[in-house]
Structure formats: structure tokens, C-alpha cells
Design a protein around this motif. Structure first.
Motif, PDB file in Angstrom:
ATOM      1  N   SER A 162       0.812  -1.220   0.000  1.00 22.20           N
ATOM      2  CA  SER A 162       0.000   0.000   0.000  1.00 22.20           C
ATOM      3  C   SER A 162       0.847   1.273   0.000  1.00 22.20           C
ATOM      4  O   SER A 162       0.350   2.355  -0.275  1.00 22.20           O
ATOM      5  N   THR A 163       2.131   1.165   0.287  1.00 24.06           N
ATOM      6  CA  THR A 163       3.035   2.314   0.285  1.00 24.06           C
ATOM      7  C   THR A 163       3.252   2.853  -1.129  1.00 24.06           C
ATOM      8  O   THR A 163       3.457   4.041  -1.321  1.00 24.06           O
ATOM      9  N   PHE A 164       3.186   1.960  -2.112  1.00 25.92           N
ATOM     10  CA  PHE A 164       3.516   2.311  -3.490  1.00 25.92           C
ATOM     11  C   PHE A 164       2.301   2.811  -4.251  1.00 25.92           C
ATOM     12  O   PHE A 164       1.183   2.412  -3.994  1.00 25.92           O
ATOM     13  N   GLU A 165       2.574   3.693  -5.231  1.00 29.99           N
ATOM     14  CA  GLU A 165       1.530   4.201  -6.130  1.00 29.99           C
ATOM     15  C   GLU A 165       1.091   3.089  -7.071  1.00 29.99           C
ATOM     16  O   GLU A 165       1.927   2.323  -7.551  1.00 29.99           O
ATOM     17  N   PRO A 166      -0.189   2.989  -7.372  1.00 32.58           N
ATOM     18  CA  PRO A 166      -0.624   2.012  -8.382  1.00 32.58           C
ATOM     19  C   PRO A 166       0.073   2.285  -9.722  1.00 32.58           C
ATOM     20  O   PRO A 166       0.196   3.430 -10.135  1.00 32.58           O
ATOM     21  N   GLY A 167       0.546   1.233 -10.349  1.00 28.11           N
ATOM     22  CA  GLY A 167       1.243   1.385 -11.623  1.00 28.11           C
ATOM     23  C   GLY A 167       2.720   1.697 -11.465  1.00 28.11           C
ATOM     24  O   GLY A 167       3.430   1.845 -12.439  1.00 28.11           O
ATOM     25  N   GLY A 168       3.204   1.817 -10.239  1.00 29.16           N
ATOM     26  CA  GLY A 168       4.617   2.076 -10.002  1.00 29.16           C
ATOM     27  C   GLY A 168       5.073   3.478 -10.339  1.00 29.16           C
ATOM     28  O   GLY A 168       6.239   3.709 -10.634  1.00 29.16           O
ATOM     29  N   ARG A 169       4.168   4.426 -10.290  1.00 30.02           N
ATOM     30  CA  ARG A 169       4.531   5.808 -10.634  1.00 30.02           C
ATOM     31  C   ARG A 169       5.487   6.404  -9.604  1.00 30.02           C
ATOM     32  O   ARG A 169       5.348   6.177  -8.410  1.00 30.02           O
ATOM     33  N   VAL A 170       6.410   7.188 -10.119  1.00 25.95           N
ATOM     34  CA  VAL A 170       7.383   7.887  -9.278  1.00 25.95           C
ATOM     35  C   VAL A 170       7.169   9.377  -9.487  1.00 25.95           C
ATOM     36  O   VAL A 170       7.119   9.839 -10.631  1.00 25.95           O
ATOM     37  N   PRO A 171       7.042  10.167  -8.412  1.00 22.47           N
ATOM     38  CA  PRO A 171       6.836  11.610  -8.591  1.00 22.47           C
ATOM     39  C   PRO A 171       8.037  12.292  -9.238  1.00 22.47           C
ATOM     40  O   PRO A 171       9.162  11.818  -9.123  1.00 22.47           O
ATOM     41  N   LEU A 172       7.786  13.398  -9.912  1.00 18.58           N
ATOM     42  CA  LEU A 172       8.862  14.177 -10.524  1.00 18.58           C
ATOM     43  C   LEU A 172       9.744  14.792  -9.442  1.00 18.58           C
ATOM     44  O   LEU A 172       9.283  15.114  -8.355  1.00 18.58           O
ATOM     45  N   GLY A 173      11.007  14.976  -9.762  1.00 21.88           N
ATOM     46  CA  GLY A 173      11.924  15.668  -8.861  1.00 21.88           C
ATOM     47  C   GLY A 173      12.571  14.794  -7.804  1.00 21.88           C
ATOM     48  O   GLY A 173      13.184  15.305  -6.879  1.00 21.88           O
ATOM     49  N   THR A 174      12.467  13.476  -7.930  1.00 22.41           N
ATOM     50  CA  THR A 174      13.039  12.614  -6.889  1.00 22.41           C
ATOM     51  C   THR A 174      14.538  12.392  -7.053  1.00 22.41           C
ATOM     52  O   THR A 174      15.203  12.013  -6.101  1.00 22.41           O
ATOM     53  N   SER A 175      15.077  12.637  -8.246  1.00 23.68           N
ATOM     54  CA  SER A 175      16.508  12.395  -8.444  1.00 23.68           C
ATOM     55  C   SER A 175      17.374  13.334  -7.602  1.00 23.68           C
ATOM     56  O   SER A 175      18.513  12.998  -7.285  1.00 23.68           O
ATOM     57  N   GLN A 176      16.822  14.467  -7.205  1.00 17.13           N
ATOM     58  CA  GLN A 176      17.608  15.389  -6.379  1.00 17.13           C
ATOM     59  C   GLN A 176      17.906  14.810  -4.992  1.00 17.13           C
ATOM     60  O   GLN A 176      18.809  15.273  -4.306  1.00 17.13           O
ATOM     61  N   TYR A 177      17.166  13.786  -4.596  1.00 13.85           N
ATOM     62  CA  TYR A 177      17.384  13.164  -3.291  1.00 13.85           C
ATOM     63  C   TYR A 177      18.282  11.936  -3.380  1.00 13.85           C
ATOM     64  O   TYR A 177      18.530  11.281  -2.381  1.00 13.85           O
ATOM     65  N   GLU A 178      18.749  11.615  -4.581  1.00 13.82           N
ATOM     66  CA  GLU A 178      19.526  10.400  -4.762  1.00 13.82           C
ATOM     67  C   GLU A 178      20.949  10.682  -5.216  1.00 13.82           C
ATOM     68  O   GLU A 178      21.474  10.025  -6.093  1.00 13.82           O
ATOM     69  N   LYS A 179      21.590  11.639  -4.627  1.00 12.82           N
ATOM     70  CA  LYS A 179      22.977  11.955  -4.943  1.00 12.82           C
ATOM     71  C   LYS A 179      23.855  11.052  -4.076  1.00 12.82           C
ATOM     72  O   LYS A 179      24.101  11.328  -2.910  1.00 12.82           O
ATOM     73  N   ARG A 180      24.308   9.943  -4.670  1.00 10.88           N
ATOM     74  CA  ARG A 180      24.982   8.928  -3.871  1.00 10.88           C
ATOM     75  C   ARG A 180      26.500   9.013  -3.907  1.00 10.88           C
ATOM     76  O   ARG A 180      27.162   8.606  -2.973  1.00 10.88           O
ATOM     77  N   GLY A 181      27.069   9.477  -5.002  1.00 13.92           N
ATOM     78  CA  GLY A 181      28.528   9.578  -5.095  1.00 13.92           C
ATOM     79  C   GLY A 181      29.213   8.231  -4.927  1.00 13.92           C
ATOM     80  O   GLY A 181      30.155   8.127  -4.156  1.00 13.92           O
TER      81      GLY A 181
END
Length: 130
Positions: free
Chosen positions: A23-42
Motif C-alpha cells: 500500500s506504500t507504493f503508487e498504483p502502476g509504479g509511478r514515481v513523482p517528478l523531482g526525486t533524483s535530487q534526493y539520490e545523490k549517492r557519489g
């Protein structure tokens, strides 16, 4: 996007995604826009360097990069003047003529987004990435 990054991306990146209820996930596996800014892993051990003197400006490196870490820039004279000195020093006159005559070109690799896969290095026809 921040809620998604904290509640879904972070646990999945930490290999704890199986603990999340469906239930945590959006139906269809949608990912909101702008999430890549939180994934700066280096995480790249080796980040490719671009030799702009060898670069043919074909953009194949940016097209093949699966994480969009290789970024081409086309700058006007005004934008180039406002850029940092190191960026200006690595820029070259844009190839193509016509409308591109007044522009400068630069390829920049983001070390925080790069995973070190070296696909850009392998596809470069001029060996401008090492």
C-alpha cells in the motif's frame, strides 16, 4: 517528492524495500517528478574526465548514460561570462555553424550522479573520456 524519497527511495536503496507494505507504493509504479535530487549517492570509484580538446560534440556519451550524469551544455557568450572560471576554461566553440556560431559547448560529468559504469568511455568515438 521529499516524502517519496524518505519513505520509499531510502528504504529501497538500503535494501529494506521488502519490509514496505504494498500500500506504500503508487498504483502502476509511478514515481513523482523531482526525486533524483534526493539520490545523490557519489558511489563511483572512478568518474570519467572529459578532454574537451578531443571531444567531437557528438553527445553519444550523454545519450548512453543511464543516470544522466554526463551533461552537455550549450552556452551563449553572456552565460559563459557568468560561469565559473574552470567551466569557462573547459568550454569550446560549438561545432555546427549557422545558429551555433555564437555558442560555446561543454560536457560535464556529475560525480554525485555517476555510478562509474564507463559506458560513456566505451561509446566515445574520439576517446575524449578517460
Amino acid at each position: 517528492a521529499a516524502d517519496f524519497a524518505n519513505n520509499i527511495q531510502r528504504p529501497c536503496n538500503n535494501m529494506d524495500g521488502n519490509a514496505l507494505p504494498v500500500s506504500t507504493f503508487e498504483p502502476g509504479g509511478r514515481v513523482p517528478l523531482g526525486t533524483s535530487q534526493y539520490e545523490k549517492r557519489g558511489i563511483a570509484i572512478n568518474v570519467p574526465r572529459v578532454d574537451m580538446d578531443l571531444c567531437t560534440q557528438c553527445n553519444k556519451c550523454s545519450l548512453i548514460c543511464p543516470h544522466a550524469a554526463v551533461r552537455p551544455f550549450l552556452l551563449s557568450q553572456k552565460e559563459l561570462a557568468a560561469a565559473p572560471e574552470d567551466f569557462r576554461a573547459g568550454s569550446r566553440a560549438a561545432i555546427g555553424g549557422g545558429v551555433l556560431d555564437n555558442y560555446h559547448y561543454r560536457i560535464q560529468v556529475s560525480p554525485l550522479d555517476c555510478t562509474g559504469c564507463e559506458l560513456c568511455v566505451r561509446i566515445c568515438p574520439a576517446d575524449a573520456l578517460k
